[in-house]
Design a protein around this motif. Structure first.
Motif, PDB file in Angstrom:
ATOM      1  N   ASN A   3       0.818  -1.163  -0.002  1.00 33.07           N
ATOM      2  CA  ASN A   3       0.195   0.057  -0.021  1.00 33.07           C
ATOM      3  C   ASN A   3       1.075   1.200  -0.071  1.00 33.07           C
ATOM      4  O   ASN A   3       0.561   2.035  -0.853  1.00 33.07           O
ATOM      5  CB  ASN A   3      -1.097  -0.037   1.211  1.00 33.07           C
ATOM      6  CG  ASN A   3      -1.928   1.109   1.043  1.00 33.07           C
ATOM      7  OD1 ASN A   3      -1.697   2.094   1.466  1.00 33.07           O
ATOM      8  ND2 ASN A   3      -3.252   0.599   0.875  1.00 33.07           N
ATOM      9  N   GLY A   6      -3.170   6.210   1.450  1.00 30.99           N
ATOM     10  CA  GLY A   6      -3.596   4.798   1.682  1.00 30.99           C
ATOM     11  C   GLY A   6      -4.553   4.360   2.755  1.00 30.99           C
ATOM     12  O   GLY A   6      -4.595   5.463   3.823  1.00 30.99           O
ATOM     13  N   SER A  39      -6.918   1.146   4.999  1.00 26.82           N
ATOM     14  CA  SER A  39      -7.347   0.108   5.337  1.00 26.82           C
ATOM     15  C   SER A  39      -8.742  -0.056   5.773  1.00 26.82           C
ATOM     16  O   SER A  39      -9.247   0.993   6.119  1.00 26.82           O
ATOM     17  CB  SER A  39      -6.714  -0.725   6.521  1.00 26.82           C
ATOM     18  OG  SER A  39      -7.181  -1.764   7.235  1.00 26.82           O
ATOM     19  N   VAL A  60      -6.233   4.521  -1.801  1.00 24.96           N
ATOM     20  CA  VAL A  60      -5.588   2.964  -2.138  1.00 24.96           C
ATOM     21  C   VAL A  60      -5.746   2.258  -1.121  1.00 24.96           C
ATOM     22  O   VAL A  60      -5.273   2.525  -0.014  1.00 24.96           O
ATOM     23  CB  VAL A  60      -4.008   3.430  -2.486  1.00 24.96           C
ATOM     24  CG1 VAL A  60      -3.353   2.002  -2.871  1.00 24.96           C
ATOM     25  CG2 VAL A  60      -3.843   4.289  -3.535  1.00 24.96           C
ATOM     26  N   MET A  80      -6.172  -1.522   1.231  1.00 23.99           N
ATOM     27  CA  MET A  80      -5.936  -2.552   1.366  1.00 23.99           C
ATOM     28  C   MET A  80      -7.229  -3.251   1.925  1.00 23.99           C
ATOM     29  O   MET A  80      -7.994  -2.883   2.837  1.00 23.99           O
ATOM     30  CB  MET A  80      -4.737  -2.954   2.022  1.00 23.99           C
ATOM     31  CG  MET A  80      -4.872  -2.274   3.371  1.00 23.99           C
ATOM     32  SD  MET A  80      -3.193  -2.498   4.087  1.00 23.99           S
ATOM     33  CE  MET A  80      -3.487  -2.559   5.841  1.00 23.99           C
TER      34      MET A  80
END
Length: 318
Positions: free
Chosen positions: A109, A125, A127, A177, A179
């Motif tokens: 990431n 990034g 999550s 971006v 994950m």
């Protein structure tokens, strides 16, 4: 291995001319791009992907990236001496395995975010645990052939997605971006298939396109030839007849769910082709399989016909 096509300056000019109507048509549209497969392991392809994502944002589209990392996860698990066990193609995940998964995904990431930023766009990034925007629950398989369903451990599925944090980032010009880690109501983290996360995100955000970058050229029909355009019913028939390889089935299921719930098209393409993303989004022919819903106008055929007419392919002029 990357497959490179050599093109002349005149061909480059024609490609740029061909791209203009697509740029105009998809301006301000949301594109969910699942980045995975062998392209992630190739530094040249990774960098090219980041450059292409930045370009799409800089010409006015709203790309959102969801990435996997299975190749690197398995590699690190083996290096650390942690056993890998799969049930029905799914990696069984205990606490130690999840720690490795989160470490690997975090590194990937950060690298993707850095590359995209280097090419002039603004990426951040995420999550699914951030703001708990990906609500997850444990994935439970059904019993099969009279045997009890295997326990997959900390493997999850998407329960729901809260798009507020994504909308906020997009409103400020950022490229999220993401994950594929989700969290349940008790705060427990789960690893989720990145194709599934991409599909659910595309539905939650009413995306124009969901693009799944893989190791294969697309979906092949019963005759073994690449199907450039499929309706949802046609894809469903291929699944039912066993014509879709097992490793492609989760991808096709995610694509089906997306087009049946409002995503205009889903594209399955080979990430090993240089600039595969741009070729699929900004050219008449594309390079993979495009799936659309059964209802409504045949927009893929219609739009490609329209765009082909908008560009004089003999001169490259509009």
């Amino acid at each position: 291995m990357m497959r490179v096509m050599t093109i002349s300056p005149l061909q480059k000019a024609r490609i740029l001319a061909e791209a203009l109507p697509f740029i105009r048509a998809f301006h301000a549209s949301t594109l969910i791009i699942r980045f995975g497969g062998g392209a992630m392991a190739d530094p040249v392809l990774r960098e090219g992907f980041a450059r292409d994502v930045a370009l799409l944002r800089l010409v006015g589209m709203n790309p959102i990236i969801v990435h996997g990392g299975g190749w690197r996860i398995d590699e690190l698990l083996q290096t650390m001496g942690i056993g890998i066990r799969r049930e029905r193609g799914v990696r069984v995940t205990d606490e130690a395995t999840l720690n490795v998964i989160e470490m690997v995904l975090g590194e990937i990431n950060q690298e993707l975010v850095g590359l995209i930023n280097r090419f002039g766009a603004k990426a951040v990034g995420l999550s699914g645990q951030d703001g708990r925007f990906i609500h997850a629950r444990r994935l439970v398989l059904s019993p099969e052939n009279g045997e009890a369903a295997p326990d997959l451990g900390l493997v999850g599925e998407v329960e729901s997605i809260d798009p507020d944090v994504i909308h906020l980032l997009m409103s400020r010009g950022f490229i999220p971006v993401i994950m594929p880690i989700g969290v349940d109501s008790d705060g427990k983290a789960y690893h989720i298939n990145s194709d599934v996360v991409g599909g659910q995100l595309a539905r939650a955000l009413h995306a124009e396109k969901l693009i799944l970058m893989t190791n294969v050229s697309g979906i092949h029909g019963r005759d073994g030839k690449l199907a450039f355009v499929l309706t949802a019913s046609e894809a469903e028939g291929l699944l039912r007849d066993g014509a879709v390889p097992p490793d492609m089935q989760p991808r096709v299921v995610a694509a089906l769910a997306a087009v049946r719930e409002g995503v205009r098209s889903v594209h399955i393409i080979d990430g090993g082709v240089g600039s595969a993303l741009l070729l699929e989004v900004l050219t008449n022919s594309g390079i993979g399989t495009a799936m659309r819903s059964d209802s409504g106008p045949h927009f893929l055929a219609d739009s490609r016909s329209y765009f082909a007419g908008a560009v004089d392919t003999s001169t490259g002029a509009l």
